[in-house]
Structure formats: C-alpha cells, structure tokens
Motif scaffolding. Sequence first.
Motif, PDB file in Angstrom:
ATOM      1  N   GLN A 144       0.813  -1.219   0.049  1.00  9.44           N
ATOM      2  CA  GLN A 144       0.057  -0.058  -0.038  1.00  9.44           C
ATOM      3  C   GLN A 144       0.834   1.337   0.066  1.00  9.44           C
ATOM      4  O   GLN A 144       0.586   2.194  -0.564  1.00  9.44           O
ATOM      5  N   PHE A 171      -5.297  -1.032  -4.371  1.00 10.51           N
ATOM      6  CA  PHE A 171      -5.472  -0.456  -2.971  1.00 10.51           C
ATOM      7  C   PHE A 171      -6.645  -0.893  -2.088  1.00 10.51           C
ATOM      8  O   PHE A 171      -6.463  -1.365  -0.871  1.00 10.51           O
ATOM      9  N   ASP A 172      -7.816  -0.921  -2.932  1.00 11.55           N
ATOM     10  CA  ASP A 172      -9.037  -1.341  -2.250  1.00 11.55           C
ATOM     11  C   ASP A 172      -9.111  -2.927  -1.877  1.00 11.55           C
ATOM     12  O   ASP A 172      -9.384  -3.141  -0.861  1.00 11.55           O
ATOM     13  N   GLU A 175      -7.123  -3.258   1.157  1.00 12.59           N
ATOM     14  CA  GLU A 175      -7.990  -2.925   2.209  1.00 12.59           C
ATOM     15  C   GLU A 175      -8.535  -4.079   2.721  1.00 12.59           C
ATOM     16  O   GLU A 175      -8.637  -4.259   4.174  1.00 12.59           O
ATOM     17  N   LYS A 178      -6.488  -6.616   4.490  1.00 11.53           N
ATOM     18  CA  LYS A 178      -5.836  -6.140   5.534  1.00 11.53           C
ATOM     19  C   LYS A 178      -6.854  -6.616   6.652  1.00 11.53           C
ATOM     20  O   LYS A 178      -6.786  -6.986   7.779  1.00 11.53           O
ATOM     21  N   SER A 179      -8.211  -5.985   6.245  1.00  9.25           N
ATOM     22  CA  SER A 179      -9.346  -6.385   7.345  1.00  9.25           C
ATOM     23  C   SER A 179      -9.567  -7.786   7.685  1.00  9.25           C
ATOM     24  O   SER A 179      -9.627  -8.333   8.813  1.00  9.25           O
TER      25      SER A 179
END
Length: 226
Positions: A144, A171-172, A175, A178-179
Amino acid sequence: MIQIFTPDPQSQTVALIARKLGLASAAVAVPCAPVAGAREAYCFYNVRDITTEKGGELVNGWLVWQHDDLFVEAEHHAVWRKPTGELVCVTPQTPPEKTITFIPDSATTYDFDTGMITNNIRIALANDSRLRILERLFKVFEEQTELKNSGRRLVGDVVMVELTGGNIQRFDELEIEKSDLFAEIEMQEVGRHGLSRSNSIPKLGRNAPCPCGSGKKYKKCHGTSQ
C-alpha cells in the motif's frame, strides 16, 4: 480488539526497533502538545510551520507503537525542538497520548517537494501460528505504501496523493485483505484465550456475533472451520 499503545522507551520491544534501524540513539519520551491547526499524519508540515513561526528546529526520527503482543512498529516522524532545547510532539495522535516514544535519527529526511512516504519498520513479537498472518500483513502494508508513492503528487500546503486506474482497485483489494487478516488474528486470539483463560475470556457461542465485524453469526462466518 487489538490494543495499540506507546511502549516504554526502555522496553525490549523498543530496543528491537533501535537495533533494526542500526541506531545508537536512545529512545526518549516526548510530551505531546498538539498546536492549533496541526493536522494528524502531517507531522513534518506541522513542525515546519511552527519552526517558521517560533523558531527552533525540526528533529527527524521514529515514532514507536506496540500492537498488543503481536508486533512493534516505528513510523518516520518529526518532533519540534524548541528554541529552549526541549522536544515536543506538536502533531495530534490516535489514540491520544500524553507522551510518545521517539527515537531521534539524524540520517532520515523528508522531501517536502515529493512527499514520498517512508515504509514503517515492523517487527513481529508473536512466534506462533499468528506469525504467518503477521508476515503477510506486513507485506500488505508495504504494498500500500508503494502504491501511494507511485500515485500522482498534488503539491500544496501538504502533498496529497491521487491514485488512478488499476492502482485504486488494487489498494481497495489490499484494504479488504488487511481487514481479513486482522479478523483472522482476532479469531485466533479468541481461540487461544478460550482454551487457556476460559474463566476470563470464554469461547464464543456459535450463535454469537462474529468478532470480525461482518454482522454474521460466528457459526456462519469465521466459526465455519470448527
């Protein structure tokens, strides 16, 4: 929830970061006193503005955070050295802190023209099944940062980054990953605590809401593997 806190400057976790950076500088506790108009995450600009107004100098270094017993993290950071010599962190922090743990590093600099971001330094503290998740999580963070550094720079009072095309989608995706990784760590924490400290943190019931925040029942989400 994973607790993020400021480690003691003399702690072993901070010493790990200092060794990783190859620094002989001792970590110090720097009081936080955000100035009016200071913007979170824009420490270099905040310090530059106050030195222009009141003198003193910008001191480069690393702000250290610890994430439970999972990992310790250092981010490139700047504090203000007052004309009288004291160090002060003039940038708001989340979570709010009365002091930060800061490692001065005169070898680091910030380019106000490009606003390029320095990767955070992360060291895993867990040495069990969570290590695999942490290693992947660190790679997600780093990718990121690379995406942000590849974006178009919008230079004004601060440098803003604009992602375009496939970089936005990637990038999304990161994300979301990552969650999911944090949720996986949370679920492992529940399992570990449920087995080893059942009196204080009981295992989740199958019909309880999943701790990952999906809104689903545990049995329909991360409890499906049980």
